[in-house]
Design an enzyme around this catalytic site. Sequence first.
Site, mmCIF file in Angstrom:
data_model
loop_
_atom_site.group_PDB
_atom_site.id
_atom_site.type_symbol
_atom_site.label_atom_id
_atom_site.label_comp_id
_atom_site.label_asym_id
_atom_site.label_seq_id
_atom_site.Cartn_x
_atom_site.Cartn_y
_atom_site.Cartn_z
ATOM 1 N N LEU A 1 1.225 -0.933 -0.292
ATOM 2 C CA LEU A 1 -0.058 0.130 0.572
ATOM 3 C C LEU A 1 1.108 1.262 -0.325
ATOM 4 O O LEU A 1 2.218 1.356 -0.039
ATOM 5 C CB LEU A 1 -1.068 -0.025 1.312
ATOM 6 C CG LEU A 1 -2.159 -0.974 1.045
ATOM 7 C CD1 LEU A 1 -2.408 -1.377 2.203
ATOM 8 C CD2 LEU A 1 -2.599 -0.998 0.321
ATOM 9 N N HIS B 1 1.435 -11.630 9.424
ATOM 10 C CA HIS B 1 2.788 -11.973 8.761
ATOM 11 C C HIS B 1 2.996 -13.878 9.341
ATOM 12 O O HIS B 1 3.661 -13.601 10.767
ATOM 13 C CB HIS B 1 3.738 -11.248 8.825
ATOM 14 C CG HIS B 1 5.202 -11.171 8.011
ATOM 15 N ND1 HIS B 1 5.455 -10.876 6.826
ATOM 16 C CD2 HIS B 1 6.981 -11.685 9.123
ATOM 17 C CE1 HIS B 1 6.200 -11.100 6.608
ATOM 18 N NE2 HIS B 1 7.320 -11.426 7.796
HETATM 19 C C1 GRF Z 1 -0.414 -16.148 5.421
HETATM 20 O O1 GRF Z 1 1.044 -17.208 5.656
HETATM 21 C C2 GRF Z 1 0.195 -14.870 6.172
HETATM 22 O O2 GRF Z 1 0.573 -14.765 7.328
HETATM 23 C C3 GRF Z 1 0.669 -14.752 5.125
HETATM 24 O O3 GRF Z 1 0.192 -14.805 3.888
HETATM 25 C C4 GRF Z 1 -0.601 -16.124 4.589
HETATM 26 C C5 GRF Z 1 -1.985 -16.104 3.587
HETATM 27 O O4 GRF Z 1 -2.516 -17.029 3.510
HETATM 28 N N1 GRF Z 1 0.862 -12.446 5.132
HETATM 29 P P1 GRF Z 1 -4.128 -17.015 3.292
HETATM 30 O O5 GRF Z 1 -4.613 -16.897 1.653
HETATM 31 O O6 GRF Z 1 -4.389 -16.578 4.377
HETATM 32 O O7 GRF Z 1 -4.543 -18.718 3.330
#
Ligand code: GRF
Length: 194
Positions: A98, A114
């Site tokens: 963003l 994250h």
């Molecule tokens: C997760 O591991 C999150 O921490 C990261 O991207 C992944 C997304 O997974 N930012 P999902 O699309 O919610 O299954």
Amino acid sequence: MGKLIGITKTKVAVFISGNGSNLKNLIKHSLKKDSQFIIKLVISSNSKAKGLQYARKFKIKKKSINYNNILNAEKHINDELIKNYIDLICLAGFMKILTKNFIKKFKGKIINIHPSLLPKYKGLNTHQKVLENKEKFSGCTVHFVNSKLDAGKIILQKKVPILKNDNPEKLAKRILKQEHLLYPKALKKIIARL
Ligand code: GRF
């Protein structure tokens, strides 16, 4: 905020780009009787994101955003957020950065999950890097979004031990399970202070 039978529910927009397992999980939590939030909008940077199926299934308004031009894309997102009276943005596997301007406009109202113990292992390929560095622990973090990548104030974290025969896929899977516990908890924590 919307009044719902005497309870004020925080209106949330979830931003995705891929699988949407966190989206699915947040929807599930939002449907609990005592939930303090309601998911009003799903934004996807990818019209083919698997996660869009959950918006469809649960009849949540969804918008796929064309990211050919980032400023137009964010203008479109901004209009949707305003139109839907969104109080809080949850990034969940949203693969676009963003702009500073956008973040400034929604200061303190954007959070992200994250898959590492921030401030360690910002950015992509976290699991691989964690394993290469022979860490004993990894985990996940929910944090506020500021203009620096994966660097905003931490809301909650969960540690996950590294196992002997781990590979990036196995570790990602175990961490994702913890993400699904952590994100709703973090939401609860910050909604009380919004
Ligand atoms: C997760 O591991 C999150 O921490 C990261 O991207 C992944 C997304 O997974 N930012 P999902 O699309 O919610 O299954």
